[in-house]
Structures are given as C-alpha cells and as structure tokens.
Design a protein around this motif. Structure first.
Motif, short mmCIF file in Angstrom:
data_model
loop_
_atom_site.label_atom_id
_atom_site.label_comp_id
_atom_site.label_asym_id
_atom_site.label_seq_id
_atom_site.Cartn_x
_atom_site.Cartn_y
_atom_site.Cartn_z
N LYS A 94 0.85 -1.19 0.00
CA LYS A 94 0.00 0.00 0.00
C LYS A 94 0.88 1.24 0.00
O LYS A 94 1.80 1.36 0.81
CB LYS A 94 -0.91 0.01 1.22
CG LYS A 94 -1.87 1.17 1.25
CD LYS A 94 -2.80 1.06 2.44
CE LYS A 94 -3.75 2.24 2.52
NZ LYS A 94 -4.61 2.14 3.71
N THR A 99 4.06 -1.18 3.52
CA THR A 99 3.34 0.08 3.43
C THR A 99 4.30 1.25 3.41
O THR A 99 5.26 1.28 4.18
CB THR A 99 2.40 0.25 4.65
OG1 THR A 99 1.50 -0.84 4.70
CG2 THR A 99 1.62 1.54 4.56
N SER A 121 3.75 5.50 3.64
CA SER A 121 2.69 6.48 3.86
C SER A 121 3.26 7.78 4.40
O SER A 121 4.48 7.93 4.55
CB SER A 121 1.65 5.92 4.83
OG SER A 121 2.24 5.66 6.09
N THR A 146 7.25 -1.15 7.10
CA THR A 146 6.55 0.12 7.01
C THR A 146 7.54 1.28 6.91
O THR A 146 8.50 1.33 7.68
CB THR A 146 5.67 0.35 8.26
OG1 THR A 146 4.71 -0.71 8.34
CG2 THR A 146 4.96 1.67 8.21
#
Length: 146
Positions: free
Chosen positions: A84, A102, A104, A120
C-alpha cells in the motif's frame, strides 16, 4: 464523483494502462493533463479515483497493491504483492514495494530502494541509495535509510 482515469487495454494479459480523464497536479509539482497515459495496473483496485494519486507511465502496480490519497509512483517504480502506498508518499528512481508492506505519510523512496516482508516506511522518512527495509522493519519519523 467524476472519474480521474480510465483503464486502457494493453497487449499484456490482465494488465491495463491508465489514461487521465481530467487535469490535476501531483504533490511532486507535475501536472497531469486529460489524455495523459500513466502506468500499468492489474485493475481499478490498484489506483484510487480519489485524491491526486498517480502512477506515471514507466511504473506498475499489480496484484492487490493499492495507491491512494496523493501518493505518486514514477521513474520505473513498482508496487506489488498486497502493498500500500498512501498519504503524500513518493516512490521514484526504480524503487520497489512488495509483500504486504506500506509507505505512507510524507515518506520518500528513491535510488533503487526496496521495502518488503510486511515493513513500514512512514512520517518524513527517506529511503535512498539502494537501501532495503525487510522483515517487519519500521522506518518512521525523520529517519534516513541509505
């Protein structure tokens, strides 16, 4: 809701190219114009119609990976394997995200960096210079991984 892009069939089995249906500006400053062609996707589930997220021409998003919000993939980057990319994240310069990972926030991946194995990257973190995050790694805050 007015759609941002449509899928165009390609010569690749189960792969589509995206085509912009409206003008908008990316967080990188680039302007996408109606009719501009973007990258390759497996389907509509790979790129949100909302926000100013985009997959540039020489990039790909496949499997169940998703790009949303204002995130940008460009310069031969790739997202696959249920990854993502969200927020204001930018992936460029041949970066790769895969395996339930991920990126972000305002994070940036560049210079052939790679993230995998449920890792992450978030906040204002930067991955560059062939760096790799794997094995449930968490790179966050103002961290720089090189």
């Amino acid at each position: 809701m007015y759609k941002k892009y449509e899928l165009i069939e390609t010569n690749y089995e189960d792969r589509y190219r995206i085509e912009a249906l409206k003008d908008f500006q990316l967080i990188t400053g680039e302007v996408i114009k109606t009719g501009d062609l973007g990258g390759i996707v497996s389907g509509k589930h790979n790129l949100s119609q909302e926000g100013n997220c985009w997959i540039s021409y020489h990039t790909a998003v496949s499997d169940n990976s998703r790009v949303e919000d204002n995130a940008v993939l460009k310069d031969f980057s790739c997202a696959c394997g249920n990854s993502k990319v969200s927020g204001n994240a930018v992936m460029k310069d041949n970066s790769t995200i895969l395996d339930f990972s991920t990126i972000s926030g305002n994070a940036v991946m560049k210079d052939w960096s790679r993230i995998c194995d449920s890792s992450t990257v978030s906040g204002n973190a930067v991955m560059k210079d062939y760096s790799c995050a794997q094995g449930d790694s968490i790179i966050t805050g103002n961290a720089i991984l090189q």
